[in-house]
Design a protein around this motif. Structure first.
Motif, PDB file in Angstrom:
ATOM      1  N   GLY A   1       7.730 -29.753  20.990  1.00 58.34           N
ATOM      2  CA  GLY A   1       7.787 -28.315  21.206  1.00 58.34           C
ATOM      3  C   GLY A   1       9.147 -27.909  21.739  1.00 58.34           C
ATOM      4  O   GLY A   1       9.874 -28.723  22.305  1.00 58.34           O
ATOM      5  N   SER A   2       9.512 -26.658  21.535  1.00 54.19           N
ATOM      6  CA  SER A   2      10.801 -26.175  22.020  1.00 54.19           C
ATOM      7  C   SER A   2      10.822 -24.658  21.934  1.00 54.19           C
ATOM      8  O   SER A   2       9.864 -24.031  21.468  1.00 54.19           O
ATOM      9  CB  SER A   2      11.954 -26.763  21.194  1.00 54.19           C
ATOM     10  N   SER A   3      11.908 -24.073  22.371  1.00 53.90           N
ATOM     11  CA  SER A   3      12.075 -22.619  22.283  1.00 53.90           C
ATOM     12  C   SER A   3      13.555 -22.299  22.192  1.00 53.90           C
ATOM     13  O   SER A   3      14.405 -23.081  22.618  1.00 53.90           O
ATOM     14  CB  SER A   3      11.456 -21.923  23.500  1.00 53.90           C
ATOM     15  N   LEU A   4      13.846 -21.150  21.607  1.00 51.88           N
ATOM     16  CA  LEU A   4      15.215 -20.677  21.488  1.00 51.88           C
ATOM     17  C   LEU A   4      15.231 -19.161  21.632  1.00 51.88           C
ATOM     18  O   LEU A   4      14.277 -18.484  21.204  1.00 51.88           O
ATOM     19  CB  LEU A   4      15.812 -21.042  20.123  1.00 51.88           C
ATOM     20  N   PRO A   5      16.287 -18.592  22.186  1.00 53.22           N
ATOM     21  CA  PRO A   5      16.409 -17.134  22.176  1.00 53.22           C
ATOM     22  C   PRO A   5      16.629 -16.673  20.735  1.00 53.22           C
ATOM     23  O   PRO A   5      17.320 -17.341  19.953  1.00 53.22           O
ATOM     24  CB  PRO A   5      17.641 -16.874  23.044  1.00 53.22           C
ATOM     25  N   SER A   6      16.043 -15.567  20.351  1.00 55.30           N
ATOM     26  CA  SER A   6      16.178 -15.101  18.970  1.00 55.30           C
ATOM     27  C   SER A   6      17.607 -14.697  18.635  1.00 55.30           C
ATOM     28  O   SER A   6      17.935 -14.497  17.457  1.00 55.30           O
ATOM     29  CB  SER A   6      15.238 -13.921  18.712  1.00 55.30           C
ATOM     30  N   SER A   7      18.454 -14.635  19.634  1.00 57.90           N
ATOM     31  CA  SER A   7      19.866 -14.338  19.389  1.00 57.90           C
ATOM     32  C   SER A   7      20.593 -15.505  18.723  1.00 57.90           C
ATOM     33  O   SER A   7      21.762 -15.367  18.350  1.00 57.90           O
ATOM     34  CB  SER A   7      20.564 -13.983  20.704  1.00 57.90           C
ATOM     35  N   PHE A   8      19.898 -16.658  18.538  1.00 52.44           N
ATOM     36  CA  PHE A   8      20.580 -17.823  17.971  1.00 52.44           C
ATOM     37  C   PHE A   8      20.942 -17.608  16.502  1.00 52.44           C
ATOM     38  O   PHE A   8      21.849 -18.230  15.982  1.00 52.44           O
ATOM     39  CB  PHE A   8      19.721 -19.079  18.122  1.00 52.44           C
ATOM     40  N   TYR A   9      20.226 -16.692  15.795  1.00 50.87           N
ATOM     41  CA  TYR A   9      20.544 -16.508  14.376  1.00 50.87           C
ATOM     42  C   TYR A   9      21.229 -15.156  14.146  1.00 50.87           C
ATOM     43  O   TYR A   9      21.005 -14.180  14.869  1.00 50.87           O
ATOM     44  CB  TYR A   9      19.290 -16.644  13.501  1.00 50.87           C
ATOM     45  N   ARG A  10      22.094 -15.141  13.139  1.00 57.41           N
ATOM     46  CA  ARG A  10      22.805 -13.914  12.789  1.00 57.41           C
ATOM     47  C   ARG A  10      21.865 -12.938  12.107  1.00 57.41           C
ATOM     48  O   ARG A  10      20.954 -13.329  11.377  1.00 57.41           O
ATOM     49  CB  ARG A  10      23.980 -14.235  11.859  1.00 57.41           C
ATOM     50  N   LYS A  11      22.106 -11.676  12.331  1.00 61.68           N
ATOM     51  CA  LYS A  11      21.258 -10.625  11.778  1.00 61.68           C
ATOM     52  C   LYS A  11      22.080  -9.715  10.876  1.00 61.68           C
ATOM     53  O   LYS A  11      23.298  -9.621  11.019  1.00 61.68           O
ATOM     54  CB  LYS A  11      20.601  -9.850  12.910  1.00 61.68           C
ATOM     55  N   HIS A  12      21.377  -9.080   9.934  1.00 65.36           N
ATOM     56  CA  HIS A  12      22.046  -8.150   9.034  1.00 65.36           C
ATOM     57  C   HIS A  12      21.173  -6.911   8.901  1.00 65.36           C
ATOM     58  O   HIS A  12      20.174  -6.902   8.190  1.00 65.36           O
ATOM     59  CB  HIS A  12      22.291  -8.793   7.668  1.00 65.36           C
ATOM     60  N   GLU A  13      21.570  -5.873   9.610  1.00 62.56           N
ATOM     61  CA  GLU A  13      20.714  -4.691   9.732  1.00 62.56           C
ATOM     62  C   GLU A  13      20.641  -3.858   8.466  1.00 62.56           C
ATOM     63  O   GLU A  13      19.815  -2.940   8.375  1.00 62.56           O
ATOM     64  CB  GLU A  13      21.206  -3.830  10.900  1.00 62.56           C
ATOM     65  N   SER A  14      21.479  -4.177   7.456  1.00 62.99           N
ATOM     66  CA  SER A  14      21.424  -3.416   6.211  1.00 62.99           C
ATOM     67  C   SER A  14      20.210  -3.770   5.361  1.00 62.99           C
ATOM     68  O   SER A  14      19.838  -3.023   4.451  1.00 62.99           O
ATOM     69  CB  SER A  14      22.705  -3.640   5.400  1.00 62.99           C
ATOM     70  N   LEU A  15      19.582  -4.888   5.643  1.00 61.77           N
ATOM     71  CA  LEU A  15      18.415  -5.319   4.881  1.00 61.77           C
ATOM     72  C   LEU A  15      17.197  -4.473   5.209  1.00 61.77           C
ATOM     73  O   LEU A  15      17.027  -4.016   6.355  1.00 61.77           O
ATOM     74  CB  LEU A  15      18.097  -6.788   5.178  1.00 61.77           C
TER      75      LEU A  15
ATOM     76  N   PRO B   1      13.220  -3.908   6.168  1.00 61.07           N
ATOM     77  CA  PRO B   1      12.397  -4.689   7.107  1.00 61.07           C
ATOM     78  C   PRO B   1      11.711  -5.893   6.468  1.00 61.07           C
ATOM     79  O   PRO B   1      11.596  -6.947   7.093  1.00 61.07           O
ATOM     80  CB  PRO B   1      11.375  -3.669   7.613  1.00 61.07           C
ATOM     81  N   GLU B   2      11.258  -5.739   5.191  1.00 60.30           N
ATOM     82  CA  GLU B   2      10.516  -6.835   4.578  1.00 60.30           C
ATOM     83  C   GLU B   2      11.395  -8.045   4.257  1.00 60.30           C
ATOM     84  O   GLU B   2      10.888  -9.122   3.931  1.00 60.30           O
ATOM     85  CB  GLU B   2       9.802  -6.362   3.307  1.00 60.30           C
ATOM     86  N   MET B   3      12.707  -7.877   4.360  1.00 55.55           N
ATOM     87  CA  MET B   3      13.625  -8.992   4.131  1.00 55.55           C
ATOM     88  C   MET B   3      14.206  -9.541   5.429  1.00 55.55           C
ATOM     89  O   MET B   3      15.039 -10.455   5.415  1.00 55.55           O
ATOM     90  CB  MET B   3      14.767  -8.572   3.193  1.00 55.55           C
ATOM     91  N   ARG B   4      13.743  -9.000   6.547  1.00 55.40           N
ATOM     92  CA  ARG B   4      14.292  -9.428   7.835  1.00 55.40           C
ATOM     93  C   ARG B   4      13.258 -10.247   8.606  1.00 55.40           C
ATOM     94  O   ARG B   4      12.046 -10.012   8.509  1.00 55.40           O
ATOM     95  CB  ARG B   4      14.738  -8.213   8.659  1.00 55.40           C
ATOM     96  N   TYR B   5      13.757 -11.239   9.361  1.00 66.37           N
ATOM     97  CA  TYR B   5      12.845 -12.034  10.178  1.00 66.37           C
ATOM     98  C   TYR B   5      12.137 -11.132  11.177  1.00 66.37           C
ATOM     99  O   TYR B   5      12.756 -10.294  11.842  1.00 66.37           O
ATOM    100  CB  TYR B   5      13.608 -13.137  10.920  1.00 66.37           C
ATOM    101  N   TYR B   6      10.824 -11.303  11.246  1.00 73.55           N
ATOM    102  CA  TYR B   6       9.984 -10.517  12.156  1.00 73.55           C
ATOM    103  C   TYR B   6      10.140  -9.017  11.900  1.00 73.55           C
ATOM    104  O   TYR B   6       9.979  -8.198  12.798  1.00 73.55           O
ATOM    105  CB  TYR B   6      10.326 -10.815  13.618  1.00 73.55           C
ATOM    106  N   GLY B   7      10.443  -8.653  10.658  1.00 72.63           N
ATOM    107  CA  GLY B   7      10.605  -7.244  10.340  1.00 72.63           C
ATOM    108  C   GLY B   7      11.780  -6.596  11.060  1.00 72.63           C
ATOM    109  O   GLY B   7      11.838  -5.371  11.186  1.00 72.63           O
TER     110      GLY B   7
END
Length: 349
Positions: A128-142, A144-150
């Protein structure tokens, strides 16, 4: 010659001090011993040999299970053969993620489902483990259905363990977990196990550090060096030294470091230490080499039983040797294939 002085944890633990009892009543002494529950060599006919490691460490009133072997069924049978009550464990230590050290955890949890388990912390690890969701890059132009966790991820992303609901505490740096008891956390840099995280248990006593190692992938010298930072007097090392496929030169260097550099007093090698290492350590340490085959109890106090054996102990029978060699070749848990590949490559240069 006395083997070991009374086994007391340095930070005054009153449970090992004799307490006055009513006339005619005897206060039972807590056990101070390490019992080998899983290994591929030994002479106890009631126990089954298999490649892997597990030991019950009883010291200062604590009962610690260090690793759980390679097969849950064999582990369970060996535990029963030694009359070990897993319900009374204080905690479990899993040294690293290789299956020959943790497969018996299923049985442990069937008997004691809430027991505290210390294990190495690894990203997306099996424990088991955990990470802050800030670890992955985001692209707000997508959309919601193409984004992690909407597009609205949790602040902390938690990842599951192979043993859901187990009481894990993950260790990512050397940590004292109880008075005088420290988990040494190191990372392997060796071919075949690079980046593998491993925990070793160091128990500080007035006699020096008692060090229990699982497979020593980060290097036995590095582990002992870390233990010496707690107390430079290393009283005993027990477990796997990870020299099972090492050359004579590498073995000689490790043995010299333990004996001459770190001045280790006693050694009790097992598991992946290797047969040539047994020979080299026996020659170097003499009667300070302790036989640690399957079923052996290494007494850690003056009042310990008489089953502590020095030297090689009983000779391995031919079928034991065949089994040991066959298991050592299985898959590539020790970097055997990688080492051969590197030697072949070097010879072609």
């Amino acid at each position: 010659m006395k083997l070991l002085t009374p086994f007391l944890v340095a930070a005054g633990i009153s449970s090992l001090i004799s307490i006055a009892a009513p006339a005619g009543a005897a206060t039972p002494e807590p056990k101070s011993q390490i019992t080998i529950l899983y290994d591929a060599f030994g002479a106890d006919p009631s126990m089954s040999k298999d490649w892997g490691f597990s030991a019950l460490v009883e010291v200062a009133g604590k009962r610690i299970l260090f690793d759980t072997g390679n097969d849950a069924g064999i582990f369970a049978a060996n535990v029963k053969a030694k009359g070990v009550d897993l319900k009374t464990l204080d905690f479990v230590v899993l040294s690293h993620r290789h299956s020959d050290h943790m497969a018996g955890l299923n049985y442990v949890l069937s008997v004691n489902p809430t027991v505290k388990i210390y294990a190495p912390k690894e990203g997306f690890g099996i424990y088991g483990s955990s990470l802050p969701s800030s670890f992955y890059r985001k692209h707000e132009s997508l959309p919601p259905e193409m984004r992690y966790y909407g597009g609205s991820p949790p602040q902390v992303m938690k990842f599951g363990a192979a043993w859901q609901g187990a009481n894990f505490e993950l260790i990512d740096k050397t940590t004292e977990i109880a008075a005088g008891m420290t988990l040494i956390a190191l990372v392997s840099d060796a071919p075949g196990t690079k980046e593998l995280k491993e925990l070793s248990l160091a128990i500080n006593t007035p006699a020096g550090v008692v060090l229990v190692v699982g497979c020593s992938h980060p290097g036995i010298e590095r582990i002992v060096e870390a233990a010496a930072a707690i107390n430079p007097k290393i009283h005993l090392i027990a477990g796997g030294f990870h020299l099972v496929v090492a050359s004579d030169e590498v073995i000689a260097k490790a043995v010299a470091a333990l004996k001459d550099t770190f001045k280790v007093e006693n050694v009790a090698p097992g598991h992946c230490s290797g047969e040539p290492t047994f020979v080299a350590l026996k020659k170097a340490f003499g009667d300070r080499y302790l036989y640690a085959g399957l079923g052996t109890s290494l007494a850690l106090g003056e009042s310990a039983g008489s089953d502590v054996r020095r030297g090689e102990g009983p000779a391995l029978q031919q079928d034991d040797l065949i089994t040991y060699h066959r298991l050592a070749r299985r898959e590539d848990p020790f970097g055997i294939l990688e080492a051969r590949r590197l030697r072949t490559k070097a010879s072609q240069l």
